[in-house]
Scaffold this active site. Structure first.
Site, PDB file in Angstrom:
ATOM      1  N   SER A 115      30.578  42.103  33.898  1.00  0.00           N
ATOM      2  CA  SER A 115      29.267  42.738  33.737  1.00  0.00           C
ATOM      3  C   SER A 115      28.727  42.257  32.403  1.00  0.00           C
ATOM      4  O   SER A 115      29.492  41.745  31.567  1.00  0.00           O
ATOM      5  CB  SER A 115      29.458  44.261  33.715  1.00  0.00           C
ATOM      6  OG  SER A 115      28.325  44.911  33.183  1.00  0.00           O
ATOM      7  N   TYR A 174      34.023  51.933  31.171  1.00  0.00           N
ATOM      8  CA  TYR A 174      33.461  50.783  31.896  1.00  0.00           C
ATOM      9  C   TYR A 174      33.370  49.569  30.964  1.00  0.00           C
ATOM     10  O   TYR A 174      33.796  48.461  31.324  1.00  0.00           O
ATOM     11  CB  TYR A 174      32.076  51.161  32.435  1.00  0.00           C
ATOM     12  CG  TYR A 174      31.459  50.170  33.399  1.00  0.00           C
ATOM     13  CD1 TYR A 174      31.796  50.180  34.757  1.00  0.00           C
ATOM     14  CD2 TYR A 174      30.522  49.229  32.962  1.00  0.00           C
ATOM     15  CE1 TYR A 174      31.206  49.279  35.643  1.00  0.00           C
ATOM     16  CE2 TYR A 174      29.937  48.332  33.840  1.00  0.00           C
ATOM     17  CZ  TYR A 174      30.283  48.362  35.185  1.00  0.00           C
ATOM     18  OH  TYR A 174      29.705  47.468  36.063  1.00  0.00           O
TER      19      TYR A 174
END
Ligand code: NAD
Length: 257
Positions: free
Chosen positions: A139, A152
Site C-alpha cells: 500500500s 496496517y
C-alpha cells in the site's frame, strides 16, 4: 513476458483488487486459484472465469488451510507459478484505544498470511525448479503513515522487508518477489472506512475522500482495480531476476519515491 499457461494463486480474490487481478490473469491465459476465507465468494468468482479458475477455501492465518489449499492447487492444476498475497482487512482507531485483539487480527492476516502462503508456495516452486513470481499487496502505507492505522501501516511496511528476503533466498531458484503499493481504491475495504473515519475525525464523508484520502494525489482521483491489476500482470510476467525485491507505487502521485 506473459502469464499464459501459468498457474496463479491469488488470496482474497473473492472481492475487490484480488478479484480483478484474477480476472486479468485469466484473460491473459493463466489458470487462477481464487483463495479466500469466503468460499461462496471464491466459488462465485471462479465460476465467472469459467474453466480458467477454481475456488479454494483458505483463511490465510490458518497454517493447515494454507498448506492444504496450496497442495490442492498443485494436485488439481499441476503447479504454482505465481502467488499474489493480497488478502487483507482494515481496522481504524487511534493507538490509545486500539484493542490488542484487533492489532493481532490485522497483523496476522497481513503478515502471518503473507509468510504462510509464501512458505507453502516456495516449497513447490523450489521443488519444481521452474522459478516463480511472488507479489505482495502492499500500500502507499508501506511507505507513508496515516493517523488511525497503526497495525496496517506496520504490516504494510513489513511486507517490503519480507519481499526483500524472498528475493534474496529465491534468486538461485529463479523466484522473484515484489510489492505493489496502491493508493486508495474504492473496494468494500475502503467504502467501510469512509464513514468510520468521518466519525473518528469529526468531518463529513465527502471531506474524508477529498481532504484525507485523495488530498495529496496529483489529480484528486482514486486508483482503480484495473490500475493495480496492470501492475500485477507486469510483475508476474517479468522473466528475469532483474526485477526483484522492488516495490511499485500506483497512487496518482500521492506518494512519490
Ligand atoms: P476487499 O475487502 O474488497 O477484499 C479483501 C478480500 O480478502 C475479501 O474477499 C476477504 O474475504 C478476503 N480476506 C479477508 N481476510 C482473509 C483471510 N484471513 N484469509 C483469506 N481471505 C481473507 O479489499 P481490497 O480493497 O480488495 O484489498 C485487497 C488488498 O489490497 C488488501 O491487502 C489491502 O490492504 C490492499 N490495499 C487496498 C487498498 C484500497 O484502497 N482498497 C489500497 C492499498 C492496498
Amino acid at each position: 513476458m506473459s502469464v499464459n499457461n501459468k498457474v496463479a494463486i491469488v488470496t482474497g480474490a473473492a472481492s475487490g483488487i484480488g478479484k480483478r487481478i484474477a480476472e486479468v490473469y485469466a484473460a491473459n491465459g493463466a489458470t487462477v486459484a481464487i483463495a479466500d476465507m469466503n468460499l461462496d465468494g471464491a466459488n462465485a468468482t471462479a465460476k465467472e472465469l469459467g474453466g480458467k479458475a477454481i475456488g479454494v477455501k483458505m483463511d490465510v492465518t490458518n497454517e493447515q488451510e494454507v498448506e492444504d489449499g496450496v497442495a490442492r492447487v498443485v494436485r488439481d492444476l499441476g503447479q504454482v507459478d505465481i502467488l499474489v498475497s493480497n488478502a487483507g482487512i482494515q481496522i481504524v482507531n487511534p493507538i490509545v484505544s486500539f484493542a490488542y485483539a484487533d492489532w493481532k487480527k490485522l497483523m496476522s492476516i497481513h503478515v502471518d498470511g503473507a509468510f504462510l502462503t509464501t512458505r507453502a508456495c516456495l516449497k513447490n516452486m523450489y521443488a519444481r525448479g521452474k522459478g516463480g513470481s511472488i507479489i505482495y499487496m502492499g500500500s502507499v502505507h508501506s511507505k507513508e503513515a496515516s493517523k488511525l492505522k497503526a497495525p496496517y501501516v506496520t504490516a504494510k511496511h513489513g511486507l517490503i522487508g519480507l519481499a526483500k528476503v524472498v528475493a534474496k533466498e529465491g534468486a538461485e531458484h529463479g523466484v522473484r518477489a515484489n510489492v505493489i503499493c496502491p493508493g486508495f481504491v474504492r473496494t468494500p475495504l475502503v467504502e467501510k472506512q469512509i464513514p468510520e473515519q468521518a466519525k473518528e475525525l469529526g468531518i463529513s464523508e465527502d471531506d474524508v475522500i477529498k481532504k484525507v484520502m485523495l488530498k495529496d494525489t496529483v489529480d484528486g482521483e482514486f486508483t482503480t482495480v484495473d490500475d493495480v491489476a496492470a501492475c500485477a500482470l507486469f510483475f508476474a510476467g517479468f522473466e528475469s531476476n532483474a526485477l526483484t525485491g522492488q516495490s511499485i507505487v500506483v497512487s496518482h502521485g500521492w506518494f512519490m519515491q
